[in-house]
Design a protein around this motif. Structure first.
Motif, PDB file in Angstrom:
ATOM      1  N   VAL A   4      19.061  23.756  17.763  1.00 16.15           N
ATOM      2  CA  VAL A   4      19.463  23.722  16.359  1.00 16.15           C
ATOM      3  C   VAL A   4      18.852  22.494  15.708  1.00 16.15           C
ATOM      4  O   VAL A   4      18.982  21.376  16.213  1.00 16.15           O
ATOM      5  N   PHE A   5      18.173  22.703  14.591  1.00 18.23           N
ATOM      6  CA  PHE A   5      17.755  21.593  13.732  1.00 18.23           C
ATOM      7  C   PHE A   5      18.761  21.501  12.593  1.00 18.23           C
ATOM      8  O   PHE A   5      19.061  22.518  11.946  1.00 18.23           O
ATOM      9  N   ILE A   6      19.281  20.329  12.349  1.00 11.92           N
ATOM     10  CA  ILE A   6      20.231  20.176  11.255  1.00 11.92           C
ATOM     11  C   ILE A   6      19.867  18.951  10.425  1.00 11.92           C
ATOM     12  O   ILE A   6      19.681  17.849  10.957  1.00 11.92           O
ATOM     13  N   SER A   7      19.754  19.167   9.135  1.00  7.67           N
ATOM     14  CA  SER A   7      19.328  18.125   8.212  1.00  7.67           C
ATOM     15  C   SER A   7      20.411  17.874   7.167  1.00  7.67           C
ATOM     16  O   SER A   7      21.021  18.822   6.659  1.00  7.67           O
ATOM     17  N   ALA A   8      20.643  16.611   6.866  1.00  8.73           N
ATOM     18  CA  ALA A   8      21.517  16.233   5.757  1.00  8.73           C
ATOM     19  C   ALA A   8      20.659  16.106   4.505  1.00  8.73           C
ATOM     20  O   ALA A   8      19.793  15.239   4.430  1.00  8.73           O
ATOM     21  N   GLY A   9      20.853  16.986   3.549  1.00  6.77           N
ATOM     22  CA  GLY A   9      20.058  16.951   2.337  1.00  6.77           C
ATOM     23  C   GLY A   9      20.261  15.655   1.571  1.00  6.77           C
ATOM     24  O   GLY A   9      21.349  15.091   1.572  1.00  6.77           O
ATOM     25  N   HIS A  10      19.222  15.202   0.909  1.00 11.31           N
ATOM     26  CA  HIS A  10      19.235  13.961   0.131  1.00 11.31           C
ATOM     27  C   HIS A  10      19.347  12.740   1.064  1.00 11.31           C
ATOM     28  O   HIS A  10      19.540  12.861   2.264  1.00 11.31           O
ATOM     29  N   ILE A  49      24.666  22.416  23.541  1.00  8.19           N
ATOM     30  CA  ILE A  49      23.623  22.990  22.691  1.00  8.19           C
ATOM     31  C   ILE A  49      22.647  21.886  22.293  1.00  8.19           C
ATOM     32  O   ILE A  49      23.058  20.807  21.852  1.00  8.19           O
ATOM     33  N   ALA A  50      21.369  22.143  22.442  1.00  9.26           N
ATOM     34  CA  ALA A  50      20.345  21.166  22.067  1.00  9.26           C
ATOM     35  C   ALA A  50      20.269  21.061  20.546  1.00  9.26           C
ATOM     36  O   ALA A  50      20.213  22.081  19.839  1.00  9.26           O
ATOM     37  N   VAL A  51      20.280  19.844  20.043  1.00  9.68           N
ATOM     38  CA  VAL A  51      20.256  19.601  18.600  1.00  9.68           C
ATOM     39  C   VAL A  51      19.234  18.526  18.294  1.00  9.68           C
ATOM     40  O   VAL A  51      19.124  17.530  19.015  1.00  9.68           O
ATOM     41  N   GLU A  52      18.490  18.716  17.222  1.00 10.48           N
ATOM     42  CA  GLU A  52      17.598  17.677  16.718  1.00 10.48           C
ATOM     43  C   GLU A  52      17.845  17.514  15.228  1.00 10.48           C
ATOM     44  O   GLU A  52      18.125  18.491  14.518  1.00 10.48           O
TER      45      GLU A  52
END
Length: 463
Positions: A4-10, A49-52
């Motif tokens: 899972v790639f997870i980004s915090a916008g802004h 779960i692998a997360v980046e």
């Protein structure tokens, strides 16, 4: 299983300036998103779960490039945001997915349901295609290679939403982790099914040739002789058809392309930016491409000209976006058609500008409904409400006259009611794109008007 790639916008740098996102109640969107993202990452890793997660200093373009450089076909990507509105009563969570992708729509609903199960006090605004976003497309939904979505956790400008996000942050993170885990499992299973029967997917196994399912192309009611292909639920059409439609995408880096069996395919939904209508029928596996109106560049966005919609089409579009609008503004479409036609202004553009400025007649900002000021004339923020007009017709007339001032040097037909007409350099902005930085400081002002115009034409069957 993928990651899972997870980004915090802004929060990253857009140019030389750091972008905090929306600001309200002594906090910023970036602060709230980073704190929530960190909890989601921790929760997913606790489940194995692998997360980046990309660096918070990256811009949107940098974030997308960072993910694309590290992603595989079994991965998924999510960016979280918080919404903001001039109306403080607006609230709720929503998930945006790339338009015309039924798989992604269902997965977006799965994410929203997972959030609501953990935080039922947070209203659901449901899943939305990215074409419904203010600017008509979302880079994180369109330009990320693995399946991707953007979730608006709630409204920073609504005290109830903000309190829930701050006090129920862990529950919110667990809900999102639940949805992401289910989504990742589904994507992984679909990816493995595309491998040849009997082949065990391992790191050392050379990648097998990918076989993409085909789909029929319906071009303006006729079946096109070549086939489209379906990639991660998105339709891609052959470049030969794009050329036949007189669309040059060679200089458009954001248009996704694939080479399959020595044929170049173009992501179909991207052609919507070239004034085509693109839709998908999963039951018949058909991509519908419509170019009924021959809008040329420099015509669809030309302020002086004729509108194409009927009064009923405009009213139905308004009602679809604000069910309460017609109670107070039942004559608004007729007013725009009449007033704009008299002055030679494209009433479709003027009507869509009003929809952008007023939030489809919800207002909620500095300008009040009683002012009949439908385009923010003279309202420059910080409580400046701008002029008021005695009735709806006069307010529409003032907007039309102001548009004509920007777009033409021709004299007015009707008596002047626009109090700011004399301040405009006549004819300096004949195109909608030239209103940005003049009519409004919002750098996406023209994109929002054009996105609304395309939605109006699609709802009317004109695109």
């Amino acid at each position: 299983m993928g990651k899972v790639f997870i980004s915090a916008g802004h929060g990253g740098f857009e140019g030389t300036l750091r972008d905090p996102g929306a600001i309200a109640s002594s906090t910023t969107e970036a602060e709230e998103l980073i704190a929530t993202r960190d909890l989601i990452v921790t929760e997913l890793r606790s489940r194995g779960i692998a997360v980046e997660s990309p660096d918070d200093d990256l811009s949107l373009v940098g974030t997308i490039a960072w993910i694309n450089a590290r992603a595989s076909r079994q991965d998924i990507a999510l960016e979280i945001h918080m919404d903001a509105a001039s109306d403080p009563s607006a609230r709720g969570t929503s998930a945006y997915y790339i338009a015309n992708n039924g798989d992604r729509k269902r997965q977006a609903e799965m994410l929203i349901n997972s959030i609501i199960r953990r935080v039922p006090e947070l209203p659901s605004r449901g899943s939305q295609p990215d074409t419904a976003a203010a600017v008509g497309r979302l880079g994180f939904c369109r330009d990320v290679i693995p399946p991707s979505m953007l979730v608006e956790l709630g409204f920073l400008t609504n005290p109830q939403d903000l309190r829930l996000i701050q006090t129920r942050r862990r529950d919110l993170a667990i809900g999102l982790a639940d949805g992401l885990q289910a989504w990742l499992r589904e994507v992984t299973e679909i990816t493995l099914e595309t491998k040849p029967v009997g082949e065990t997917p391992t790191v050392t196994t050379p990648p097998a040739p990918i076989i993409y399912p085909e789909a029929t192309i319906d071009l303006n009611g006729q079946i096109y002789e070549e086939k489209a292909i379906i990639v991660s639920g998105n339709a891609y059409i052959p470049i030969d058809l794009v050329d036949r439609l007189n669309i040059d995408v060679a200089q458009a880096p954001k248009v996704r392309r694939l080479r399959v069996k020595n044929v170049i395919y173009v992501q179909a939904i991207a052609l919507r930016d070239y004034n085509l209508s693109v839709s998908w029928e999963p039951k018949t596996r058909t991509v519908f491409v419509r170019s009924i109106l021959k809008f040329c560049s420099g015509q669809i966005d030309r302020i002086m000209g004729h509108g194409h919609t009927t009064e009923i089409q405009m009213l139905m579009f308004l009602k679809h976006n604000n069910d309460d609008a017609l109670a107070q503004y039942k004559d608004i479409a007729n007013l725009y058609r009449e007033e704009a036609t008299i002055e030679g202004v494209n009433y479709d553009i003027a009507f869509c500008q009003m929809c952008v400025e007023t939030g489809f007649l919800r207002f909620g900002g500095d300008v009040k409904p009683s002012q009949n000021n439908f385009a923010g004339l003279g309202a420059v923020g910080s409580g400046a409400q701008g002029p008021s007009f005695p009735d709806q017709r006069t307010g529409v007339r003032a907007q039309i006259q102001h548009l004509k001032a920007y777009a033409s040097t021709a004299p007015l037909v009707q008596s002047l009611v626009d109090p700011r007409f004399r301040f405009v350099t006549r004819g300096i902005a004949p195109l909608v794109s030239q209103l940005t930085g003049r009519w409004a400081a919002d750098p996406d002002y023209d994109k929002k008007i054009m996105a609304t115009l395309r939605r109006l034409y699609e709802s009317a069957g004109l695109l």
